[in-house]
Write an enzyme that holds these catalytic residues in place. Structure first.
Site: not given
Ligand code: ARG
Length: 441
Positions: A139, A93, A273, A260, A266
């Site tokens: 405008h 995490n 675009e 085109s 064209k």
């Molecule tokens: N692949 C996960 C993400 O992109 C990584 C973190 C995963 N953490 C977990 N507790 N499963 O967020």
């Protein structure tokens, strides 16, 4: 696995993941959480993995879910048991949050450089077109004559704000989440400031729950990218119109256009675009990310894995767009005669005539009415304002004298707007000079 794994797209974080792991390992060694011997092996293993990835020899496996587990598993294959110690005191995490910040910091620095390149190309074009007169519009109707360089300088200013936004966002990206572990911190004696220093972060995130759950920095980046793209899209819209036979103000170099498949005459402005089209895609990602976050309870949730594809796509899109746009601007062909003819056709000095009458004592409302009559008359005569005779003009107001003609010409009109931000040639020249010197700082 195909549904839950992210390795197919998050493998592009690999180098940042390794950079983070190297710093984490150095800290664990310093704090005596791992031995010097294990540390050495971990470094050796990670460096080998780096080489394998660069040489496209690394085998990514969907069974190992994501970039983090793939690299950790390989490390253990190479160095054995010490490899398993790299994950001490951290979680995926805080690891993934760190990777994304390292990645985005690099993207932002590159974006700022690319914006500067486009600003330079814009200034080059503007400096060559100070005396080029175009009809300024409101405008989409011909309003008042302006220097083409003044119009270009408006885009320069938009880019200046874009650049400032990316620069400002950097300080909110560049703080370290690592150490938050899963969400609550860790019981190991870690030194977060040491890791921050190694990774060149300006500080550490002060709350472990916030550290793993925050994705504001990604949304902010996407929002800044959306504004940038919005500016380039408006500009593209103008390039498309200006290059059409109805305007013929510019020519877009052939390499940015296609023919085109059915109409041989064209030349389609494909690149502008597509810039306009890709803006929709970048804006769409912004809504994706906002929606991704809006109902997530603290702290980390797997939803967050969905942040990557949009962000990678935004980064790639703005980088490619800035690149090609800069080249297109540097190769733009300007057709000054056509621009000037359009300004003449549109009675764009009518306001100057009204201002002239006001300076001679008339109220602006009355002058507005008098000039409307003169313009109507000129249209009937198929003449522009400076083409009317003095005697004719005096039939509409006795206040008109022969000095009027210097205000009715396009040049006279432009030169009279001589204040900061105005379009007079002298002011435009000064503004470009200022811009040039800011850019070289
Ligand atoms: N692949 C996960 C993400 O992109 C990584 C973190 C995963 N953490 C977990 N507790 N499963 O967020």
């Amino acid at each position: 696995k195909r549904y839950t794994a992210s390795v197919n797209f998050d493998q592009r974080l690999a180098m940042f993941d390794i950079e983070g792991s190297l710093a984490h390992a150095a800290m664990l060694k310093k704090q005596k959480v791992i031995s010097a011997k294990d540390f050495k092996l971990i470094i050796k293993g990670l460096n080998q993995i780096k080489k394998e990835i660069i040489g496209l020899k690394f085998k990514w496996s969907i069974d190992l879910e994501d970039v983090h587990l793939n690299i950790e598993k390989r490390l253990t294959q190479i160095v054995g048991e010490p490899g398993e110690r790299i994950h001490t005191g951290r979680s995926r995490n805080d690891q993934v949050a760190t990777d994304m910040r390292l990645y985005l910091r690099e993207v932002v620095d590159q974006t700022i450089d690319q914006i500067k390149d486009l600003q330079r190309a814009t200034l080059n074009l503007a400096e060559n077109n100070i005396m080029t007169i175009m009809p300024g519009m409101t405008h989409l109707q011909i309003a008042q004559p302006v220097s083409f360089a003044h119009h270009l300088h408006a885009y320069y200013e938009m880019l200046e704000r874009d650049k400032a936004r990316f620069q400002d966002s950097r300080k909110r990206i560049n703080i370290l989440p690592l150490g938050a572990a899963a969400l609550a911190g860790t019981s190991y004696p870690i030194d977060r400031k040491f890791v921050a220093k190694l990774l060149k972060f300006e500080g550490v995130m002060e709350n472990s729950i916030d550290a793993v759950s925050d994705r504001d920095f990604l949304i902010e980046f996407n929002a800044n990218a959306s504004l940038l793209m919005t500016h380039l899209s408006r500009w593209s819209e103008e390039l498309i119109m200006w290059s059409s036979p109805f305007f013929e103000f510019i020519e877009i170099s052939d390499s940015f256009c296609t023919g085109s498949s059915i109409m041989p005459q064209k030349k389609n402005p494909d690149v502008p675009e597509l810039v306009r089209g890709k803006t929709g895609r970048v804006n769409g990602h912004l809504v994706s990310l906002l929606t991704l976050m809006k109902a997530q309870p603290l702290a980390y949730n797997k939803d967050n894995q969905e942040d990557k594809e949009p962000i990678f796509d935004v980064a790639d899109t703005i980088s490619d767009t800035l690149n090609i746009f800069t080249e297109m601007v540097s190769k733009l062909i300007v057709l000054p005669k056509n621009m000037e003819a359009a300004a003449l056709k549109g009675y764009s000095t009518a306001t100057d005539l009204a201002d002239y009458l006001v300076k001679k004592g008339m109220t602006f409302r009355e002058a507005h009415g008098v000039v409307a009559k003169i313009v109507k008359f000129a249209i009937d005569q198929q003449s522009d304002l400076s083409g009317l005779e003095l005697k004719t003009l005096q039939k509409f107001s006795k206040l008109i004298d022969k000095d009027i003609f210097k205000f009715l010409t396009l040049k006279g009109s432009i030169q009279s707007r001589n204040h900061i931000g105005g379009t007079s040639f002298t002011r435009v020249k000064a503004a470009l000079k200022q811009a040039r010197s800011n850019l070289s700082k």
